[in-house]
Design a protein around this motif. Sequence first.
Motif, PDB file in Angstrom:
ATOM      1  N   TRP D   8      44.938  30.701  11.601  1.00  0.00           N
ATOM      2  CA  TRP D   8      44.449  31.339  12.825  1.00  0.00           C
ATOM      3  C   TRP D   8      43.559  32.544  12.278  1.00  0.00           C
ATOM      4  O   TRP D   8      42.626  33.077  13.087  1.00  0.00           O
ATOM      5  N   ASN D  11      40.012  33.107  13.453  1.00  0.00           N
ATOM      6  CA  ASN D  11      39.629  33.526  14.472  1.00  0.00           C
ATOM      7  C   ASN D  11      39.875  34.969  14.720  1.00  0.00           C
ATOM      8  O   ASN D  11      39.692  35.550  15.829  1.00  0.00           O
ATOM      9  N   SER D  12      40.115  35.788  13.836  1.00  0.00           N
ATOM     10  CA  SER D  12      40.524  37.091  14.018  1.00  0.00           C
ATOM     11  C   SER D  12      39.358  37.793  14.056  1.00  0.00           C
ATOM     12  O   SER D  12      38.329  37.399  13.793  1.00  0.00           O
ATOM     13  N   ASP D 263      48.625  36.162  14.911  1.00  0.00           N
ATOM     14  CA  ASP D 263      48.131  34.836  15.571  1.00  0.00           C
ATOM     15  C   ASP D 263      48.022  34.812  16.972  1.00  0.00           C
ATOM     16  O   ASP D 263      47.327  34.687  17.868  1.00  0.00           O
ATOM     17  N   ASP D 264      49.309  35.703  17.435  1.00  0.00           N
ATOM     18  CA  ASP D 264      49.474  35.555  18.847  1.00  0.00           C
ATOM     19  C   ASP D 264      49.483  37.031  19.419  1.00  0.00           C
ATOM     20  O   ASP D 264      49.868  36.917  20.622  1.00  0.00           O
TER      21      ASP D 264
END
Lengths: 332, 332, 332, 332
Positions: D8, D11-12, D263-264
């Motif tokens: 992930w 996309n950080s 990630d979330d």
Amino acid sequence: MRSYPNAWVKNSIMYRRGVGGGSSGVTHELTEAKQGALHYTIGPYSKPTLYIKPGDRVVVETVDAFEGRLKSERDLPSKLLRVPFLNPQCGPIMVEGAEKGDVLAVHIEHMAPRGDQPRGTCCMIQEFGALTGTYYTATLNPPLPETVRKIKIDDKHVYWSERVTLPYKPHIGTLSCSPEIDSINSLTPDNHGGNMDLPDMGPGTITYLPVRSPGGRLFIGDAHACQGDGEICGTAVEYATTTTMTVDLIKGWTIEWPRLEADDFIMAIGSTRPLEDAARIAYRELIRWMVKDYGYDQWDAYMMLSQCGKVRLGNFVDPKYTVGAAVSKKYL
Amino acid sequence: MRSYPNAWVKNSIMYRRGVGGGSSGVTHELTEAKQGALHYTIGPYSKPTLYIKPGDRVVVETVDAFEGRLKSERDLPSKLLRVPFLNPQCGPIMVEGAEKGDVLAVHIEHMAPRGDQPRGTCCMIQEFGALTGTYYTATLNPPLPETVRKIKIDDKHVYWSERVTLPYKPHIGTLSCSPEIDSINSLTPDNHGGNMDLPDMGPGTITYLPVRSPGGRLFIGDAHACQGDGEICGTAVEYATTTTMTVDLIKGWTIEWPRLEADDFIMAIGSTRPLEDAARIAYRELIRWMVKDYGYDQWDAYMMLSQCGKVRLGNFVDPKYTVGAAVSKKYL
Amino acid sequence: MRSYPNAWVKNSIMYRRGVGGGSSGVTHELTEAKQGALHYTIGPYSKPTLYIKPGDRVVVETVDAFEGRLKSERDLPSKLLRVPFLNPQCGPIMVEGAEKGDVLAVHIEHMAPRGDQPRGTCCMIQEFGALTGTYYTATLNPPLPETVRKIKIDDKHVYWSERVTLPYKPHIGTLSCSPEIDSINSLTPDNHGGNMDLPDMGPGTITYLPVRSPGGRLFIGDAHACQGDGEICGTAVEYATTTTMTVDLIKGWTIEWPRLEADDFIMAIGSTRPLEDAARIAYRELIRWMVKDYGYDQWDAYMMLSQCGKVRLGNFVDPKYTVGAAVSKKYL
Amino acid sequence: MRSYPNAWVKNSIMYRRGVGGGSSGVTHELTEAKQGALHYTIGPYSKPTLYIKPGDRVVVETVDAFEGRLKSERDLPSKLLRVPFLNPQCGPIMVEGAEKGDVLAVHIEHMAPRGDQPRGTCCMIQEFGALTGTYYTATLNPPLPETVRKIKIDDKHVYWSERVTLPYKPHIGTLSCSPEIDSINSLTPDNHGGNMDLPDMGPGTITYLPVRSPGGRLFIGDAHACQGDGEICGTAVEYATTTTMTVDLIKGWTIEWPRLEADDFIMAIGSTRPLEDAARIAYRELIRWMVKDYGYDQWDAYMMLSQCGKVRLGNFVDPKYTVGAAVSKKYL
């Protein structure tokens, strides 16, 4: 009623130790009409509204924390709400055989939203909340704006805004037996339970409450359709429900603070200020529970929880703050 | 009764604004016999023991905070004391005409020690005190030793030890009107007053208490022959007294927290946890008082008290902590 | 220099135990020019400005906590002050022979106001103070108004307003030896001393500071012409001074927190949050002092201070709060 | 290195805004030998051990919080540990181009246990921990027993006892850039980061740290093989690691407190006492983040987090307590 994990309950402490074996098959209704006047203190002086036996089921109609007074987003809390007549409670429900030194087990089975849409209400009340000066953290700053949000709710979702839809995660904000001699306003949690605002206290879990007066005198109210950790603006998505619960009695289980059992963890609950002291209470009670009922050595439990204990912050907005400390059942 | 500075009282707020003009000339006695059962909660549900008019004098026989159970230094508090049946209160005394929104003014005129020698009792109770883990600051440490001290008292001195003799500085530890709907155990101070343990609340000062229920319902108890700031071991020199006080009524003076007036200062009192929040309440109330009754600008009062405000730490051992914030009358 | 009660000092711990016997007869001047750059942290990394022997006198020119930047009531703190460059300190002064485990004794003899009128400055800084949300007690409320007060001072009075003249009661707000390895901003008090803001720390008293690095490294600054208990608006009457002090060294007196001696009391000082913990530290250190140096039994000291201990609230606005706990010398 | 959810990260915020694009391909090793002397304060005065460019990877050998001194369960912390020489830190690592007002992004990629078995150490240190009187919550109670546990660790499990095996959930206890002028002992967290003891700060998440001095001066140490919420006994399963991290630089992103991205969820982190104030800081920073970078209205964010905010209690045993407040990315 299928969406909540109630199956595990047959292995719970309530089923194993309850006088009613966790279920009697008898169901009572405590409607708004039957309840009549609601209560703003939790204590030994109010008139009971229902008498039940251990293991009986109660279907109770709760009203929201504002007693339905905030009907539109144009309403002002400062006009319509009046301290201390807030957070109205149903009950007290008397449980046959309950005496000081026992525990009432309350298994919330189901919570269905009730009433017209938008059913949910959230608001910012002046001098109340985590990020504002308050009655007890007194400042001279200008207050935050009074704001009322009305929110549509169904049994799956809370429609917070055009942008955000939240899952429906119902729970009871205020649940308690009566203190022995105090009559405590329903805004304040303490060792009797009260306004804990703990999101775990919903369908599929069992709350254990210390009994301190004859019959236990169970009070319930303040349902939330969902709530974040800490309830920071001071209110959750407050709403009226039809709540179904089973109430059992465990004789001779003397506990000092409320406890909670879920399918995969047990939790002890503390409420006081400052917040670290609520966490201290919760963890010490959890250790005592592990020592007494699960054969742990005190220091082993203390050091092990330092590696795997879980904390839920209930609220840090009420007159006392609430923390739950939990441990996974797989370590017990 | 000559040793206390009561002369200034004729210039007090009580004299100037009291319905009874600070004195009616009528004296009532509230003996132990007349009182009968004592109270362990302060609330609206108990039966009155005395009805008086504004300005009447009451001579009340108070018992000590342990209800006289600790008779020797060999007694163990854990054996003889039982929570929540502690800190017994006399009253409630009903004052004619008192209604929510008013103030009861209580001028303590005199406190005489009562009973056999050694009259005074001080003790260390397990899990209670400032320098120990407690019920609310939960620790796993071994407790402090239970210790009882019996102390000779006369109207000039407290004979603490062979080495130390302390001056007799009597005051009332617990004084309050009833909350509106809560019934609060007598160990806990809050906005109604209660167990403030404030050494200023003795002969020669006047305490102003918010009235929140009809008649005010005045409770009094918990006399101390002397007490240090903070009452750190959890108890003062607790003793039985004959306390003489005048009780007057000030109509339409709505205050949120108790206040106190002495010959040379005024003080606002706050009680909560953590301790800084008690101090915040006390100072904010003092500022509000200066603004409303003495024409101060809010920011001028705030900045000026930053230069000349005085703080008294009442206790930091009770379920809530108490702080008084004061300003000299010469600046008013 | 006659107005302060310095005569008692000849019976002080400093005189009895100091390497310099409380006085060497040598006087040093630490002028603004000699000091040069001021310090905003208290630690072991800065360059000494003065080397003295135990018992030497130092006359130091302190600047105000704003380094003189707030010159008029139209100035805005948010424009002219920049965190962390606040509360500038003079020093470090190195004392010959001082080593970890010793104590520096600082007898403030005299503090004379310095500079043009109005010399004093008090202000409200946004998000700083007791009755406002702050950096550490974060709220969303609008801030209090920035306000600067310029105040005339002479050696008898502080001319607060047309209405109120306050007595001149000078003291040093920030005084400390260096921590062993930390370098702590000068706004924060802790076990090294630092920004205690304790009104007792003025002419006529002696402060005892734990030495934790070679030479002790004494820092001084932040003079107040007067200050109320708690320093609630965040600032006192801040001003520049010529401060005269004697600095002595007591070998092998290992203390954990600063202590203070006056003519009629001894005081231990604690600084932390929440405020009750500062009070706990202060009282525990006082008990330890009474046990070690005055032969008290620990429990006797604890229970006795519960009857006669005195508390001074220094500040509850700095990053840590400061409390002094004192006992009268007549009980020692 | 496959077990952590690092995918992930592409996309950080780090990848999108980092000067190094989240990865430069260059790897540095900071071995024990290369590090040499470890640091016990986090500040601007220590000598750098490594110079890197934004996006570089660093493989660092951390030692445990006791610097390996507790080798057996018979060792006594009071004999082998000496305040303030605890919790040794690697670094400082200088990042090219980092200046005050920027952010260092630290992506922990992997943490491998290092050293002989039993690698892990957990202990009870006197006057340290959540359920004991401490240096700052001073009591007179007898201390808890000193206890050392040595624990076997592999890359899947922590073998706590015969009864309990815990999952291996590694994270870094102490991570920070330097403050601007303070040099803070490595036991204390604050707005620079430091000893946060936050279980989320492990492989698969990115921590954002405010830069306050040239190069950022990154310090790292205090690895935990697992830790419960609150780290109640004062220590986690402390161990030596080989930690792999990517360090990037985000220019002109000025933040006041550390932040974390998973990630979330995104999380803001606050550290102070009392605990509610740490939670206040965390939530206020999270709201500010949502307002600035995600277009939220302040009051909408405040009220919404009251319904869906998540809190992680890092520690309530260090000199300041740490709380993370998080919101799910799906609501951003």
